[in-house]
Design a protein around this motif. Structure first.
Motif, PDB file in Angstrom:
ATOM      1  N   SER A 199       8.332  -9.716 -36.863  1.00 57.26           N
ATOM      2  CA  SER A 199       7.945  -9.609 -38.242  1.00 57.26           C
ATOM      3  C   SER A 199       7.832 -10.869 -38.556  1.00 57.26           C
ATOM      4  N   ASP A 200       8.368 -12.378 -38.628  1.00 61.47           N
ATOM      5  CA  ASP A 200       8.415 -13.504 -38.474  1.00 61.47           C
ATOM      6  C   ASP A 200       6.962 -13.693 -38.504  1.00 61.47           C
ATOM      7  N   SER A 204      -0.398  -3.159 -37.135  1.00 59.78           N
ATOM      8  CA  SER A 204      -1.021  -3.410 -38.056  1.00 59.78           C
ATOM      9  C   SER A 204      -2.478  -3.686 -38.317  1.00 59.78           C
ATOM     10  N   ALA A 238       3.956 -12.857 -41.094  1.00 57.18           N
ATOM     11  CA  ALA A 238       3.870 -12.814 -42.112  1.00 57.18           C
ATOM     12  C   ALA A 238       4.097 -14.653 -42.173  1.00 57.18           C
ATOM     13  N   LYS A 255      -0.037 -14.556 -42.181  1.00 54.27           N
ATOM     14  CA  LYS A 255      -0.412 -14.315 -43.748  1.00 54.27           C
ATOM     15  C   LYS A 255       0.327 -15.507 -44.684  1.00 54.27           C
ATOM     16  N   ASP A 256       0.658 -16.297 -44.374  1.00 54.44           N
ATOM     17  CA  ASP A 256       1.140 -17.379 -45.304  1.00 54.44           C
ATOM     18  C   ASP A 256       0.433 -18.609 -44.822  1.00 54.44           C
TER      19      ASP A 256
END
Length: 335
Positions: free
Chosen positions: A292-293, A329, A296, A299-300
């Motif tokens: 998940s990191d 996803s 994330a 996305k950042d």
């Protein structure tokens, strides 16, 4: 059990795909054979061979010899377990497989996927997650999921220019070409071994001469151009760190490219450049949720570079009952 015809078709596609043997319901075969007379049993066994090991696709693009051996061994066990006599043809084919040497020089084999009734793709790939120092020689979950999404939304692709980043072995792109009828499709990747095998898969599935053996493409040079129906197809090298993405496109696709934080900045730069080349273009990126990191962070970086996430949705994928279920996803990106 299913009708005999549907059962044989089902087992046929499972064999060609190298479906895990432990997930095949072998009891269906035993239950069928136990009620047969001798001649019926022989006929069934011969039809089984014709639909699996001796299938025309399997003869030209066979699964691994070791898989074929174990598959036929399991079949023979069902025949014997139903108190039927194993017919001569089955023994002859099995004996021939046993005497064949298993090549240790390559990890590559063929798997044939039936994505839709009219979309069958044969992919040369490896059974190893990492081969020759790259993950690109294996067909990953997100590619299957994005291929499915594209087929469900095929009007979006008709007569459009499509660019794929990190094409790997080409399963998703080949599906889009065959199902969605884009005007053009450009496959891109970096490792020479991946590009060589990708070009061979394009040749296998898109070039019309199916009567002769597909010649191996020994070395990758500068690119490959072909066409399928009205779609122009190109395979080319693209290095996200060094190359400027000068391709004008309507839709950008990428599956399982967000797996290492070290490449995310280069990936986003390439996506942004490709989107900038055509203001109305969009990108669809499929990410298997392993860390998940990492997602994330991706996305950042998108936010930092002012790349919009128009929508995001999740889908599940499972190769077979014994395989773990993956969550993929899907993100649509635009400027």
């Amino acid at each position: 059990m299913k009708t005999m015809d549907s059962f044989l078709k089902d087992i046929s596609w499972k064999y060609l795909r190298m479906y895990p043997l432990k997930d095949i319901i072998w009891k269906d075969i035993t239950d069928t054979l136990v009620n047969f007379e001798h001649d019926e049993s022989v006929s069934f066994q011969e039809n089984f061979l014709t639909n699996t090991v001796q299938h025309p696709i399997a003869k030209r693009f066979p699964p691994t010899t070791s898989y074929a051996r174990l598959f036929l061994k399991s079949f023979i066990e069902q025949i014997e377990g139903s108190n039927q006599e194993v017919c001569e043809d089955v023994y002859l084919v099995y004996t021939d497989l046993i005497t064949q040497s298993v090549s240790l020089s390559t990890d590559l084999c063929y798997r044939t996927y039936r994505l839709q009734p009219d979309c069958v793709l044969t992919i040369k790939e490896t059974r190893k997650l990492i081969s020759d120092g790259t993950t690109g020689l294996y067909t990953w979950e997100a590619g299957h999921v994005l291929a499915e999404w594209c087929s469900e939304n095929k009007p979006l692709f008709r007569n459009k220019r499509v660019l794929e980043l990190g094409s790997g072995l080409g399963l998703m792109g080949l599906a889009v070409i065959k199902i969605c009828e884009p005007a053009s499709y450009i496959f891109t990747d970096l490792p020479t071994t991946v590009l060589t095998t990708l070009a061979e898969n394009v040749k296998i599935n898109l070039e019309s001469d199916t009567t002769n053996e597909v010649s191996s493409i020994c070395d990758w040079t500068d690119g490959m151009d072909t066409s399928y129906n009205h779609t122009k197809v190109n395979v080319r090298r693209l290095n996200w760190e060094q190359d400027s993405c000068d391709i004008t496109t309507d839709i950008i696709l990428a599956a399982d490219v967000v797996y290492d934080p070290a490449i995310v900045n280069c990936l986003v730069d390439t996506l942004k450049t490709a989107l900038n080349n055509s203001p109305a273009s969009v990108a669809i990126v499929a990410c298997t949720l392993r860390n998940s990191d990492t997602l994330a962070f991706f996305k950042d970086v998108l936010t930092k570079e002012k790349v919009k996430i128009s929508w995001e949705t999740q889908r599940q994928h499972q190769e077979s009952p014994s395989w773990p279920q993956s969550i993929v996803s899907l993100l649509q990106l635009s400027l």
